[in-house]
Design a protein around this motif. Structure first.
Motif, PDB file in Angstrom:
ATOM      1  N   PRO A 191       0.821  -1.217   0.000  1.00  0.00           N
ATOM      2  CA  PRO A 191       0.000   0.000   0.000  1.00  0.00           C
ATOM      3  C   PRO A 191       0.853   1.264   0.000  1.00  0.00           C
ATOM      4  N   SER A 192       0.202   2.381  -0.257  1.00  0.00           N
ATOM      5  CA  SER A 192       0.864   3.667  -0.090  1.00  0.00           C
ATOM      6  C   SER A 192       1.411   3.784   1.330  1.00  0.00           C
ATOM      7  N   TYR A 193       2.527   4.489   1.455  1.00  0.00           N
ATOM      8  CA  TYR A 193       3.093   4.692   2.782  1.00  0.00           C
ATOM      9  C   TYR A 193       2.071   5.399   3.664  1.00  0.00           C
ATOM     10  N   GLY A 194       1.782   4.823   4.814  1.00  0.00           N
ATOM     11  CA  GLY A 194       0.845   5.415   5.756  1.00  0.00           C
ATOM     12  C   GLY A 194      -0.589   4.981   5.595  1.00  0.00           C
ATOM     13  N   ALA A 195      -0.904   4.227   4.534  1.00  0.00           N
ATOM     14  CA  ALA A 195      -2.295   3.797   4.333  1.00  0.00           C
ATOM     15  C   ALA A 195      -2.765   2.907   5.468  1.00  0.00           C
ATOM     16  N   ILE A 196      -1.916   1.990   5.884  1.00  0.00           N
ATOM     17  CA  ILE A 196      -2.182   1.127   7.033  1.00  0.00           C
ATOM     18  C   ILE A 196      -1.264   1.576   8.160  1.00  0.00           C
ATOM     19  N   PRO A 197      -1.785   1.943   9.303  1.00  0.00           N
ATOM     20  CA  PRO A 197      -0.907   2.376  10.400  1.00  0.00           C
ATOM     21  C   PRO A 197       0.130   1.313  10.741  1.00  0.00           C
ATOM     22  N   TYR A 198       1.325   1.770  11.098  1.00  0.00           N
ATOM     23  CA  TYR A 198       2.443   0.872  11.385  1.00  0.00           C
ATOM     24  C   TYR A 198       2.742   0.926  12.880  1.00  0.00           C
ATOM     25  N   GLY A 199       2.816  -0.231  13.514  1.00  0.00           N
ATOM     26  CA  GLY A 199       3.076  -0.291  14.942  1.00  0.00           C
ATOM     27  C   GLY A 199       1.768  -0.337  15.722  1.00  0.00           C
ATOM     28  N   PRO A 200       1.854  -0.406  17.060  1.00  0.00           N
ATOM     29  CA  PRO A 200       3.072  -0.515  17.863  1.00  0.00           C
ATOM     30  C   PRO A 200       3.866  -1.784  17.507  1.00  0.00           C
ATOM     31  N   GLY A 201       5.191  -1.659  17.646  1.00  0.00           N
ATOM     32  CA  GLY A 201       6.024  -2.786  17.282  1.00  0.00           C
ATOM     33  C   GLY A 201       7.492  -2.485  17.445  1.00  0.00           C
ATOM     34  N   PHE A 202       8.299  -3.268  16.766  1.00  0.00           N
ATOM     35  CA  PHE A 202       9.741  -3.117  16.831  1.00  0.00           C
ATOM     36  C   PHE A 202      10.184  -1.816  16.177  1.00  0.00           C
ATOM     37  N   LEU A 232      -6.700   6.041   9.178  1.00  0.00           N
ATOM     38  CA  LEU A 232      -5.933   6.834  10.120  1.00  0.00           C
ATOM     39  C   LEU A 232      -5.979   6.254  11.536  1.00  0.00           C
ATOM     40  N   ASP A 233      -4.893   6.456  12.262  1.00  0.00           N
ATOM     41  CA  ASP A 233      -4.855   6.146  13.687  1.00  0.00           C
ATOM     42  C   ASP A 233      -3.942   7.175  14.351  1.00  0.00           C
ATOM     43  N   ALA A 240      -2.135   7.882   6.879  1.00  0.00           N
ATOM     44  CA  ALA A 240      -2.593   8.823   5.861  1.00  0.00           C
ATOM     45  C   ALA A 240      -4.014   8.504   5.424  1.00  0.00           C
ATOM     46  N   VAL A 241      -4.667   9.505   4.856  1.00  0.00           N
ATOM     47  CA  VAL A 241      -5.994   9.326   4.287  1.00  0.00           C
ATOM     48  C   VAL A 241      -5.847   8.771   2.878  1.00  0.00           C
ATOM     49  N   ILE A 242      -6.583   7.725   2.562  1.00  0.00           N
ATOM     50  CA  ILE A 242      -6.554   7.105   1.242  1.00  0.00           C
ATOM     51  C   ILE A 242      -7.848   7.447   0.518  1.00  0.00           C
ATOM     52  N   ALA A 243      -7.718   7.821  -0.743  1.00  0.00           N
ATOM     53  CA  ALA A 243      -8.876   8.247  -1.520  1.00  0.00           C
ATOM     54  C   ALA A 243      -9.947   7.168  -1.539  1.00  0.00           C
ATOM     55  N   ILE A 433       1.986  -0.125 -10.543  1.00  0.00           N
ATOM     56  CA  ILE A 433       2.336   0.968  -9.641  1.00  0.00           C
ATOM     57  C   ILE A 433       1.369   2.122  -9.864  1.00  0.00           C
ATOM     58  N   ALA A 434       0.917   2.748  -8.775  1.00  0.00           N
ATOM     59  CA  ALA A 434       0.000   3.887  -8.867  1.00  0.00           C
ATOM     60  C   ALA A 434       0.454   4.997  -7.923  1.00  0.00           C
ATOM     61  N   ARG A 435      -0.156   6.159  -8.083  1.00  0.00           N
ATOM     62  CA  ARG A 435       0.182   7.295  -7.237  1.00  0.00           C
ATOM     63  C   ARG A 435      -0.104   6.999  -5.775  1.00  0.00           C
ATOM     64  N   ARG A 436       0.580   7.701  -4.908  1.00  0.00           N
ATOM     65  CA  ARG A 436       0.310   7.574  -3.483  1.00  0.00           C
ATOM     66  C   ARG A 436      -1.133   7.995  -3.205  1.00  0.00           C
ATOM     67  N   GLY A 437      -1.834   7.163  -2.456  1.00  0.00           N
ATOM     68  CA  GLY A 437      -3.213   7.449  -2.107  1.00  0.00           C
ATOM     69  C   GLY A 437      -4.244   6.878  -3.051  1.00  0.00           C
TER      70      GLY A 437
END
Length: 456
Positions: A191-202, A232-233, A240-243, A433-437
């Motif tokens: 996914p686009s960077y930030g589309a799925i929240p990352y963490g909590p984790g390592f 978002l979280d 990030a907000v995804i269209a 490959i597609a644009r971010r979002g």
């Protein structure tokens, strides 16, 4: 290898309708994992916890709750926190670590009704292009046990390809959940960077590149997993907000770049297979033009690798100085390199990363989708860190990974879908490959492309 009887959507529908139960579905998945131990795709199981979680899903259904992933068994990569489970990053440093809580993505999939049935193998710290680790050894290709599925999400990809589960959840910081799916013949979505929240984790060594990445046998199942995790979280400042609006697919402008504009070698069977797939898509009515990104001189994989090395050194340099033998030999070399980089050299690597992101952004301004190879080669022998040759030329250590890392540095969305096999049946993938979002547009287009390529 025994395949599961249904897709994730079928399983969820059957469990929700009472035609089977989450407990029975989880038991069947655990049986398949046990029968496939030789693949070393799933490195940790906790049957009691899994069956208790499945029973809880059945109870929620009885209470009238609706869940899009009701009873769907999933495997989670061994660098994503699953609360109460042993999660090790494939490292002796974390051999006894038990995750104190779920990562946000895992919490969301469980809320959607998914049941974790195992932890999928990764290379140490997810920083190597083959899936082997000091703790668990190598993961084997499901079609040929003498080959590697690649890395670092080789365990999750193999678990799906071998039919152990319909969905796995990996990570992708340079192609880790696109290249292994391409090598084993399944779908991997970054996914686009930030589309799925990352963490909590390592703590991550990748400086804002890694994403949670679903893997499945079909684009439909990948999209189902994505929708359970996206959004978002407040705990993740990069989420990030995804269209939500989809473009009309018939009006998409699509480019095809057979080598992503890079001066790199590709195995002929892969090049021919990609060209044939693109020709079929054009015949089916998609408007595709040949067009390459033009990269600035500083945009090379060699230029950006100091970021990974420096990230590893920052996290594990002290442990390395105490005992280098604790680490996988390749990871030890990366940490040693990271300790040697100067601030100026790391700064130059950040500059190269920015140049890559800017180039991709400009290229995608008037192109909706870019088609390219996912991998330049077929799977290679298990004992080797990479193929010795690609396209008849001596291969560099990272020659097998050339088509995926720039996508991470651009923070855009990409998916790998199967598009052909070699004469001896080894798969390779088409990267879209597609644009971010624009993740949802990408997934809809990928479903259309998948259907065309699978048609007789």
């Amino acid at each position: 290898m025994t395949k599961p009887a249904h897709s994730a959507s079928d399983i969820a529908a059957n469990v929700a309708a009472g035609r089977t139960s989450a407990v029975a579905t989880a038991k069947a998945a655990l049986d398949r994992i046990e029968a496939a131990k030789a693949l070393n795709a799933v490195v940790s199981i906790d049957p009691a916890r899994t069956l208790a979680d499945a029973a809880a899903v059945d109870a929620r259904l009885s209470a009238g709750e609706k869940m899009p992933l009701a009873g769907v068994p999933v495997v989670v990569k061994d660098n994503i926190w699953v609360g109460g489970w042993r999660v090790t990053q494939g490292s002796k440093l974390f051999a006894d670590f038990v995750a104190p809580q779920d990562a946000i993505a895992i919490s969301r999939t469980r809320k959607a009704g998914a049941v974790v049935v195992g932890i999928g193998a990764t290379s140490e710290f997810a920083c190597k292009g083959v899936t082997t680790s000091p703790l668990f050894g190598p993961t084997r290709h499901p079609l040929n046990p003498n080959l590697t599925p690649g890395g670092s999400s080789g365990g999750p990809a193999t678990a799906v390809a071998a039919g152990l589960v319909p969905i796995a959840i990996g990570t992708d910081a340079g192609g880790s959940s696109r290249r292994p799916p391409a090598h084993v013949g399944v779908v991997g979505f970054k996914p686009s960077y930030g589309a799925i929240p990352y963490g909590p984790g390592f703590a991550e060594p990748f400086f804002g590149l890694s994403v949670i990445a679903p893997i499945a046998t079909t684009v439909v199942d990948v999209a189902l997993a994505f929708e359970s995790m996206v959004g978002l979280d407040p705990r993740d400042p990069d989420s990030a907000v995804i269209a939500t609006n989809d473009r009309e697919l018939k009006n998409l402008r699509i480019a095809y770049s057979p080598r992503l504009g890079l001066d790199v070698a590709t195995d002929q069977v892969v090049a021919d297979g990609l060209a044939s797939a693109v020709a079929r898509l054009s015949t089916a009515g998609l408007r595709i033009e040949n067009r390459d990104p033009v990269w600035p001189p500083e945009a090379t994989e060699e230029a950006i690798m100091p970021l990974q090395h420096a990230g590893l050194a920052a996290l594990y340099g002290s442990a390395f100085r105490s005992d280098p033998t604790v680490f996988d030999a390749d990871i030890a070399r990366q940490i040693e390199r990271g300790l040697s980089w100067t601030g100026a050299e790391v700064g130059a690597a950040l500059g190269a990363s920015t140049a890559i992101a800017n180039t991709f952004a400009a290229f995608l301004c008037d192109i909706n989708l870019l088609l390219a190879p996912t991998v330049p080669c077929l799977a290679w022998p298990l004992s080797q860190p990479g193929p010795t040759t690609i396209g008849g030329k001596a291969a560099s250590p990272r020659g097998h990974a050339v088509f995926t890392p720039f996508v991470n540095h651009a923070r855009v969305a990409a998916i790998s879908i199967p598009c052909g096999t070699s004469p001896d049946g080894l798969p390779f993938g088409l990267q879209i490959i597609a644009r971010r979002g624009q993740d949802r547009t990408l997934l809809r287009a990928a479903q259309q492309i998948e259907a065309i390529l699978q048609a007789p």
